[in-house]
Design an enzyme around this catalytic site. Sequence first.
Site, PDB file in Angstrom:
ATOM      1  N   ASP A  23       0.845  -1.193   0.000  1.00 48.76           N
ATOM      2  CA  ASP A  23       0.000   0.000   0.000  1.00 48.76           C
ATOM      3  C   ASP A  23       0.882   1.245   0.000  1.00 48.76           C
ATOM      4  OD1 ASP A  23      -2.118   1.711   0.157  1.00 48.76           O
ATOM      5  OD2 ASP A  23      -2.755   1.134   2.165  1.00 48.76           O
ATOM      6  N   ASP A 113      -3.504   2.422  -5.785  1.00 53.26           N
ATOM      7  CA  ASP A 113      -2.276   2.503  -4.997  1.00 53.26           C
ATOM      8  C   ASP A 113      -2.058   1.319  -4.060  1.00 53.26           C
ATOM      9  OD1 ASP A 113      -4.354   3.097  -3.307  1.00 53.26           O
ATOM     10  OD2 ASP A 113      -3.433   4.858  -2.402  1.00 53.26           O
ATOM     11  N   GLU A 114      -2.767   0.217  -4.262  1.00 54.50           N
ATOM     12  CA  GLU A 114      -2.550  -0.935  -3.393  1.00 54.50           C
ATOM     13  C   GLU A 114      -2.894  -2.227  -4.106  1.00 54.50           C
ATOM     14  OE1 GLU A 114      -5.237  -1.430  -0.025  1.00 54.50           O
ATOM     15  OE2 GLU A 114      -6.572   0.077  -0.896  1.00 54.50           O
TER      16      GLU A 114
END
Length: 411
Positions: A23, A113-114
């Site tokens: 993350d 984003d993860e």
Amino acid sequence: MSASTSRTRTVEPRGDATILHADLDSFYASVEQRDDPALRRRPVAVGGGVVLAASWEAKLSGVRTAMSESAARRCCGDLIVVPARFAAYAEASRAVFAAFDDTTPLVEGISIDEAFLDVSGMGRIAGSPVEIAADLRRRVRDEVGLPITVGVARTKFLAKVASGVGKPDGLLAVDPDGELDFLHPLPVGRLWGVGAVTEAKLAARGIRTVGEVARLGPDVLCSIVGVGSGRSLHALARNVDARRVEGGVRRRSIGSQQALGRARRSHAELHEVLLRLVDRVTRRMRRSERAGRTVTLRFRYDDHTRATRSSSLARPTSATAPILATSRALLDAAEEMIDERGVTLLGLSVGNLVDVGADAGIQLALPFARSDAEALDGALDAVRDRFGSASITRAATIGHDPDDGVPLLAD
């Protein structure tokens, strides 16, 4: 780049703790700090009107995502607010996901984003899961210039919890022999599905930790939060999560959302926000050669409750006009609830996606000729691809809020 210090727990997990949750830390704000040295080690918020992301320095002063800019400035007097640059964030996301894909073939992206990564069976060629996670963090830092936190655990749920606890810029591995010792002292907010409303319901019964949830009987828990949520929380509190990392699976929906702050919005203003979301989503669908049938609106109300409304089209499409018409109808249907509760976030997604490229084998609907609306979509896409997404906009949105829609997954 965030100035936060890396905090790495090096205890090697035993057994089959081979799931990584990676993350990026304060993603949008970290990209801004990376690209502008003057912003490094400074409290930064991305947005304008509403905070889309805050650096760790800003979070230490109480700044949070979806907070109004005025409230954020009250929390942090020296806050620096910068406009969002979605093209830069998409480029950074692609670079990070390239590092994920080079790490293991089993990568399941869950947002821009993860991602979850399954590194089982890679010990001989890449090292232990902790070593793989450490190498991934170094690579993202060196090649992309961004801080990232990685959680390592036996289940997807616990890996995500570990990355949350390990932030910022850390690596946290949970030993399978000590899973519940790690999990049970944590606050109930760490459980998936526990928002402000559910947390308040549990707190009213004196339940504040995951361990206290685990000790409740499932029937009691269901009576407090409902049958579906109760069963889910009871399983997660005992780290029961059989889901596998689904690598190579194309996304099931494409969406975008925009935080609106707590100021009341007129229905005309909400329709303007919706218009921008539809433009963004349908452009991404056409770029990825996908079409969808199910249009879903997501609402977060001022009392922290959430709701969705969905409607399905007769056939899959990526054209703006029919998706916009369906979205408007869903928004109008929610008018009474919005008036009662106010709305602080509006999201749009299109699901039941199918491939529509030349080799997809999808039967075209009559007439075969391209409609004027579809021709217009193509012309607008071409202009935006060449000159940027802000090069052309709808007259209805001129002079109103900037486009702060947040893509739910990277292109």
